[in-house]
Design an enzyme around this catalytic site. Structure first.
Site, mmCIF file in Angstrom:
data_model
loop_
_atom_site.group_PDB
_atom_site.id
_atom_site.type_symbol
_atom_site.label_atom_id
_atom_site.label_comp_id
_atom_site.label_asym_id
_atom_site.label_seq_id
_atom_site.Cartn_x
_atom_site.Cartn_y
_atom_site.Cartn_z
ATOM 1 N N TRP A 172 -12.980 40.478 -114.798
ATOM 2 C CA TRP A 172 -11.577 40.859 -114.943
ATOM 3 C C TRP A 172 -10.641 40.019 -114.087
ATOM 4 O O TRP A 172 -9.433 40.111 -114.227
ATOM 5 C CB TRP A 172 -11.413 42.336 -114.524
ATOM 6 C CG TRP A 172 -12.111 42.612 -113.222
ATOM 7 C CD1 TRP A 172 -13.401 43.061 -113.071
ATOM 8 C CD2 TRP A 172 -11.621 42.394 -111.898
ATOM 9 N NE1 TRP A 172 -13.739 43.133 -111.741
ATOM 10 C CE2 TRP A 172 -12.654 42.736 -110.993
ATOM 11 C CE3 TRP A 172 -10.406 41.953 -111.374
ATOM 12 C CZ2 TRP A 172 -12.514 42.638 -109.613
ATOM 13 C CZ3 TRP A 172 -10.253 41.856 -109.995
ATOM 14 C CH2 TRP A 172 -11.304 42.188 -109.131
ATOM 15 N N ASN A 173 -11.155 39.208 -113.160
ATOM 16 C CA ASN A 173 -10.254 38.671 -112.129
ATOM 17 C C ASN A 173 -9.377 37.521 -112.619
ATOM 18 O O ASN A 173 -8.298 37.303 -112.078
ATOM 19 C CB ASN A 173 -11.037 38.268 -110.873
ATOM 20 C CG ASN A 173 -12.018 37.166 -111.116
ATOM 21 O OD1 ASN A 173 -12.700 37.141 -112.123
ATOM 22 N ND2 ASN A 173 -12.088 36.224 -110.204
ATOM 23 N N LYS A 196 -18.117 40.276 -124.654
ATOM 24 C CA LYS A 196 -17.991 41.593 -124.013
ATOM 25 C C LYS A 196 -17.089 41.394 -122.798
ATOM 26 O O LYS A 196 -17.524 40.958 -121.743
ATOM 27 C CB LYS A 196 -19.378 42.087 -123.592
ATOM 28 C CG LYS A 196 -19.557 43.595 -123.612
ATOM 29 C CD LYS A 196 -18.609 44.345 -122.703
ATOM 30 C CE LYS A 196 -19.115 44.440 -121.293
ATOM 31 N NZ LYS A 196 -18.130 45.042 -120.364
ATOM 32 N N PRO A 197 -15.783 41.699 -122.950
ATOM 33 C CA PRO A 197 -14.894 41.541 -121.797
ATOM 34 C C PRO A 197 -15.130 42.657 -120.781
ATOM 35 O O PRO A 197 -15.772 43.664 -121.102
ATOM 36 C CB PRO A 197 -13.494 41.669 -122.424
ATOM 37 C CG PRO A 197 -13.687 42.480 -123.663
ATOM 38 C CD PRO A 197 -15.102 42.229 -124.138
ATOM 39 N N SER A 207 -20.523 39.410 -111.025
ATOM 40 C CA SER A 207 -21.128 39.556 -109.697
ATOM 41 C C SER A 207 -22.578 39.049 -109.698
ATOM 42 O O SER A 207 -23.244 38.997 -110.738
ATOM 43 C CB SER A 207 -21.101 41.019 -109.282
ATOM 44 O OG SER A 207 -21.991 41.751 -110.082
ATOM 45 N N GLU A 215 -22.481 32.324 -113.794
ATOM 46 C CA GLU A 215 -21.468 31.918 -112.806
ATOM 47 C C GLU A 215 -21.122 33.174 -112.030
ATOM 48 O O GLU A 215 -20.422 34.056 -112.526
ATOM 49 C CB GLU A 215 -20.224 31.353 -113.506
ATOM 50 C CG GLU A 215 -20.505 30.130 -114.350
ATOM 51 C CD GLU A 215 -21.061 28.955 -113.561
ATOM 52 O OE1 GLU A 215 -20.566 28.682 -112.455
ATOM 53 O OE2 GLU A 215 -22.015 28.316 -114.048
ATOM 54 N N CYS A 248 -13.344 33.940 -107.310
ATOM 55 C CA CYS A 248 -14.743 33.657 -106.943
ATOM 56 C C CYS A 248 -14.805 32.654 -105.800
ATOM 57 O O CYS A 248 -15.676 32.743 -104.943
ATOM 58 C CB CYS A 248 -15.534 33.177 -108.151
ATOM 59 S SG CYS A 248 -14.804 31.755 -108.981
ATOM 60 N N GLU A 259 -19.989 39.133 -100.171
ATOM 61 C CA GLU A 259 -18.711 38.910 -100.855
ATOM 62 C C GLU A 259 -17.833 40.157 -100.681
ATOM 63 O O GLU A 259 -18.276 41.274 -100.944
ATOM 64 C CB GLU A 259 -18.952 38.647 -102.340
ATOM 65 C CG GLU A 259 -17.674 38.277 -103.072
ATOM 66 C CD GLU A 259 -17.925 37.928 -104.551
ATOM 67 O OE1 GLU A 259 -18.561 38.729 -105.243
ATOM 68 O OE2 GLU A 259 -17.470 36.864 -104.986
HETATM 69 P P1 NAD Z 1 -19.500 42.315 -112.899
HETATM 70 O O1 NAD Z 1 -20.728 41.491 -112.922
HETATM 71 O O2 NAD Z 1 -19.566 43.697 -112.356
HETATM 72 O O3 NAD Z 1 -18.919 42.461 -114.387
HETATM 73 C C1 NAD Z 1 -18.756 41.327 -115.207
HETATM 74 C C2 NAD Z 1 -19.177 41.684 -116.611
HETATM 75 O O4 NAD Z 1 -20.572 42.055 -116.613
HETATM 76 C C3 NAD Z 1 -18.418 42.890 -117.161
HETATM 77 O O5 NAD Z 1 -18.092 42.654 -118.493
HETATM 78 C C4 NAD Z 1 -19.426 44.021 -117.012
HETATM 79 O O6 NAD Z 1 -19.247 45.090 -117.910
HETATM 80 C C5 NAD Z 1 -20.738 43.313 -117.273
HETATM 81 N N1 NAD Z 1 -21.916 43.993 -116.739
HETATM 82 C C6 NAD Z 1 -21.994 44.889 -115.728
HETATM 83 N N2 NAD Z 1 -23.279 45.280 -115.545
HETATM 84 C C7 NAD Z 1 -24.022 44.600 -116.447
HETATM 85 C C8 NAD Z 1 -25.426 44.525 -116.722
HETATM 86 N N3 NAD Z 1 -26.311 45.232 -116.043
HETATM 87 N N4 NAD Z 1 -25.834 43.662 -117.688
HETATM 88 C C9 NAD Z 1 -24.950 42.894 -118.375
HETATM 89 N N5 NAD Z 1 -23.621 42.948 -118.171
HETATM 90 C C10 NAD Z 1 -23.163 43.778 -117.216
HETATM 91 O O7 NAD Z 1 -18.392 41.458 -112.146
HETATM 92 P P2 NAD Z 1 -16.849 41.810 -111.967
HETATM 93 O O8 NAD Z 1 -16.698 42.856 -110.922
HETATM 94 O O9 NAD Z 1 -16.234 42.054 -113.283
HETATM 95 O O10 NAD Z 1 -16.262 40.425 -111.454
HETATM 96 C C11 NAD Z 1 -16.191 40.062 -110.120
HETATM 97 C C12 NAD Z 1 -17.307 39.113 -109.762
HETATM 98 O O11 NAD Z 1 -17.266 37.971 -110.616
HETATM 99 C C13 NAD Z 1 -17.220 38.564 -108.366
HETATM 100 O O12 NAD Z 1 -18.491 38.607 -107.793
HETATM 101 C C14 NAD Z 1 -16.755 37.126 -108.560
HETATM 102 O O13 NAD Z 1 -17.121 36.258 -107.521
HETATM 103 C C15 NAD Z 1 -17.422 36.788 -109.834
HETATM 104 N N6 NAD Z 1 -16.780 35.652 -110.508
HETATM 105 C C16 NAD Z 1 -17.426 34.456 -110.528
HETATM 106 C C17 NAD Z 1 -16.834 33.336 -111.115
HETATM 107 C C18 NAD Z 1 -17.523 31.995 -111.111
HETATM 108 O O14 NAD Z 1 -17.092 31.116 -111.848
HETATM 109 N N7 NAD Z 1 -18.560 31.795 -110.332
HETATM 110 C C19 NAD Z 1 -15.575 33.456 -111.714
HETATM 111 C C20 NAD Z 1 -14.944 34.702 -111.678
HETATM 112 C C21 NAD Z 1 -15.563 35.795 -111.086
#
Ligand code: NAD
Length: 477
Positions: free
Chosen positions: A148-149, A172-173, A223, A244, A278, A375
């Site tokens: 979402w960020n 899947k957003p 994450s 990522e 990130c 983090e």
């Molecule tokens: P998240 O992993 O909780 O959620 C991201 C997506 O994954 C969502 O759509 C969520 O519904 C889905 N998801 C959650 N559990 C899942 C599972 N068990 N299996 C498959 N999909 C699942 O992350 P977030 O809180 O939305 O985003 C923040 C994180 O993203 C931070 O850690 C940030 O550093 C990272 N991030 C990384 C980059 C990069 O390029 N490295 C860019 C942006 C954000």
């Protein structure tokens, strides 16, 4: 109020039997979006439907796919303002930043539309009567699971690169920015053949069902904990995992830099998008010679930020995405203070609606603290004092993550050491942000695997086939 709908098998409004989620504006807690939740059965059916159109899209001429992506970019441009408003309403970032993310996304779609059709393979030097070459081919069905960020920029990168190289995509957003994903999918879908793009909505369980399904690639930005779950699911199914993930980027402040300038860099890196980037600055190793002046100037920067709702043009620091995330940020700060760190500014929960958290500077931190090692993803700058550049580099390198790092120094040899020794994907010298366009790096350790950006992302979504051709019977055609 947005009423989000899924897109399955080319049909808008399909499924959603798993219930409904409501997203609230992090600035005031008011409801913003209602979102259907996909069931595991719907996920399976969506994957099956996508596979049904995969061959047709893969066989479409690259130039035709690129033209479709250009049309998609036009369509996104036409709703850019609506998209930016949705980003701000759902996750809280200042509107100008949200607009920047949408512009970046449109730019990425156009870049991939230009780059993809001019890619080719290599010809090989075989025998005199043989033809040998290498050619990239679409991988098939791609699951793209996004956070979402910076939802538009990130989604446009994955979706644009996967689609233009001939894959069909199930997106899947994040459940924290679903209307943004829905508006984006509506724009893209109008420019693509029916069924080439699908939209599945809901929480982590929908992402998990998708990651475990019969797809060829699972691309996850999010994450590190989720990334590991995605990698495990992909290992079981045989899908390729492209990850990522999170980071805890260090900022090294060397003894010879202007501490006030360094504080400006630190504030930008730690507080932009309320630290929800990130590659945000997550931990600072400041040389003892400049540490006190640096911390004082950083406190000044933190306290000068104008806090408010993202839709207010004067706002520099918006809210965090929601109160659940704020609890995580505040928990790390209070634990560090309980372990002896000194709160210099911020660090308290405001008595106001929404999920605001003040820009926070914590000094007297130790490298072992969770606030430093894990983090945080919030507007928090923990400062650790070090006695040498070598000590700073040692601490910076000692991390479960390996996304990026910044070094502020006037010494060329220190800059060279940082580039050589830090085990991260991106090293930045004397600027926390601002890399050249098209850059792409491999994240290390818990930060992921594979290229998530740049022209190399096109390679991630294709499989290279090598071909050897001879005339029958060793003779002539
Ligand atoms: P998240 O992993 O909780 O959620 C991201 C997506 O994954 C969502 O759509 C969520 O519904 C889905 N998801 C959650 N559990 C899942 C599972 N068990 N299996 C498959 N999909 C699942 O992350 P977030 O809180 O939305 O985003 C923040 C994180 O993203 C931070 O850690 C940030 O550093 C990272 N991030 C990384 C980059 C990069 O390029 N490295 C860019 C942006 C954000």
């Amino acid at each position: 109020m947005y009423t989000v709908a899924q897109l399955i098998g080319g049909v808008w409004g399909a499924g959603g039997q798993g219930g409904e989620l409501v997203v609230r504006d992090p600035a005031d807690g008011s409801p913003v979006s209602t979102v259907p939740v996909a069931t595991a059965d719907e996920v399976g059916k969506a994957v099956e439907a996508a596979r049904g159109v995969a061959d047709g899209w893969a066989a479409t001429a690259p130039a035709e796919r690129a033209a479709a992506l250009h049309r998609a970019a036009d369509a996104v441009e036409a709703v850019a303002e609506e998209l930016a408003a949705a980003v701000t309403a759902e996750m809280g970032k200042p509107l100008a930043d949200a607009r920047g993310g949408v512009e970046a996304g449109i730019g990425t779609l156009r870049q991939y539309a230009e780059l993809a059709p001019v890619r080719g393979g290599r010809t090989l030097l075989g025998g005199g009567h043989t033809i040998d070459f290498m050619t990239p081919q679409p991988r098939g069905v791609v699951a793209a699971i996004t956070p979402w960020n910076d939802p538009v920029a990130i989604s446009c990168g994955l979706l644009g690169a996967a689609l233009v190289t001939g894959n069909v995509v199930l997106h899947k957003p994040s459940e924290r920015a679903p209307a943004t994903g829905w508006l984006l999918a509506r724009a893209l879908d109008g420019a693509l053949p029916a069924g080439v793009l699908s939209l599945l909505t809901g929480g982590g369980e929908v992402g998990a069902a998708l990651a475990a399904s019969d797809v060829d690639v699972v691309a996850h930005v999010g994450s590190s904990a989720t990334g590991r779950a995605v990698a495990a699911a992909a290992a079981r199914s045989g899908a390729k995992a492209l990850l990522e993930n999170g980071g805890s980027d260090p900022l090294v402040v060397d003894a010879d830099v202007d501490p006030v300038w360094a504080a400006g860099q630190a504030a930008l890196g730690a507080f932009a998008n309320a630290g929800q980037i990130c590659v945000a600055v997550e931990r600072i190793y400041a040389h003892r010679d400049v540490a006190e002046d640096f911390a004082d100037a950083l406190v000044g920067r933190a306290e000068a930020l104008r806090v408010g709702a993202g839709r207010d043009p004067a706002t520099e620091l918006g809210p965090l995405v929601d109160r659940r995330h704020r609890d995580h940020v505040h928990g790390q700060v209070t634990a560090a203070v309980a372990e002896g760190a000194r709160l210099r500014t911020g660090g308290t929960l405001p008595d106001s609606p929404g999920a605001f958290y003040p820009a926070t500077v914590v000094t007297d931190c130790r490298h072992e603290m969770a606030l430093v090692r894990q983090e945080t993803f919030g507007p928090v700058a923990p400062v650790v004092v070090v006695d040498s550049f070598s000590e700073a580099l040692r601490c910076a390198a000692d991390s479960p993550y390996g996304l990026a790092a910044t070094v502020l120094t006037g010494s060329m040899s220190h800059a060279q050491r940082a580039c050589r020794e830090l085990p991260v994907g991106t090293v930045k010298v004397n600027a926390v942000f601002g890399g050249a366009p098209g850059g792409a790096a491999h994240p290390r350790r818990g930060s992921g695997q594979g290229y998530g950006y740049g022209p190399e992302l096109l390679d991630e979504f294709t499989a290279t086939k090598v071909v050897h051709i001879e005339a029958p019977g060793g003779g002539h055609w």
